[in-house]
Design a protein around this motif. Structure first.
Motif, PDB file in Angstrom:
ATOM      1  N   ASP A  78      -2.080   5.022  -7.971  1.00  0.00           N
ATOM      2  CA  ASP A  78      -1.950   3.835  -8.830  1.00  0.00           C
ATOM      3  C   ASP A  78      -2.326   2.548  -8.101  1.00  0.00           C
ATOM      4  OD1 ASP A  78      -0.952   5.447 -10.906  1.00  0.00           O
ATOM      5  OD2 ASP A  78       1.121   5.183 -10.219  1.00  0.00           O
ATOM      6  N   ASN A 111      -7.073  -5.708 -10.636  1.00  0.00           N
ATOM      7  CA  ASN A 111      -7.618  -4.360 -10.636  1.00  0.00           C
ATOM      8  C   ASN A 111      -9.127  -4.469 -10.451  1.00  0.00           C
ATOM      9  OD1 ASN A 111      -8.589  -1.738 -11.492  1.00  0.00           O
ATOM     10  ND2 ASN A 111      -6.479  -1.402 -12.172  1.00  0.00           N
ATOM     11  N   TYR A 123      -1.140   0.307 -14.403  1.00  0.00           N
ATOM     12  CA  TYR A 123      -1.190   0.010 -12.964  1.00  0.00           C
ATOM     13  C   TYR A 123      -0.227  -1.122 -12.637  1.00  0.00           C
ATOM     14  CZ  TYR A 123      -4.230  -3.804 -14.475  1.00  0.00           C
ATOM     15  OH  TYR A 123      -4.740  -4.917 -15.101  1.00  0.00           O
ATOM     16  N   TRP A 143       4.566  -3.437 -14.538  1.00  0.00           N
ATOM     17  CA  TRP A 143       3.374  -2.612 -14.733  1.00  0.00           C
ATOM     18  C   TRP A 143       2.582  -3.131 -15.925  1.00  0.00           C
ATOM     19  CZ3 TRP A 143       1.867   1.825 -11.935  1.00  0.00           C
ATOM     20  CH2 TRP A 143       2.658   2.066 -10.817  1.00  0.00           C
TER      21      TRP A 143
END
Length: 148
Positions: A78, A111, A123, A143
């Motif tokens: 993750d 990300n 994630y 998250w």
């Protein structure tokens, strides 16, 4: 009269020059570019976040957690393709669910998956830090889930 593309190019050159000058000043002053932009405390949050990303990606982040904290670190996978974003002093007006945890800082994680993560991907999106005598420790992680 300048055409819009020329104007954009000029703005990009100015921005690139400003970043270059900031980098030169940071190098001459012996501090990081993050410290120039975010201050010493913000740079410390960024550095701690990069260490967290590396450690969690190796399933070895327990040493960065606050004592007694129940933090969902997910799986090592993750944490791949993440990078520290912008540090902020914690605001309970924006993060009311974390207010009772007494965080001092939070930072978004960016990300870096090429093309972005797919729909439904989850994630670590934001990390919350508490200040201790030993430095920063992770008190919570929010998250993020990619929605359409």
């Amino acid at each position: 009269m300048m055409t819009p593309p020329e104007s954009r190019r000029r703005r990009r050159r100015r921005a690139a020059g400003a970043v270059g000058i900031a980098g030169l000043v940071a190098g001459l002053a012996g501090c990081s570019l993050d410290a120039v932009i975010w201050g010493a405390d913000g740079a410390r949050v960024i550095d701690t976040s990069e260490r967290l990303i590396d450690a969690a990606g190796a399933a070895d982040a327990d040493g960065l957690l606050c004592s007694g904290a129940e933090v969902d670190l997910g799986e090592a996978a993750d944490w791949r393709e993440l990078s520290a974003g912008e540090p902020e002093r914690f605001s309970d007006g924006y993060w009311p669910q974390q207010a009772g945890l007494d965080p001092a800082w939070n930072i978004n994680l960016e990300n870096l998956v090429p093309g972005g993560p797919g729909l439904g991907a989850t994630y670590p999106g934001d990390v919350f830090y508490r200040e201790t005598d030993d430095g920063l420790c992770v008190i919570d992680i929010a998250w993020s889930t990619v929605v359409g």
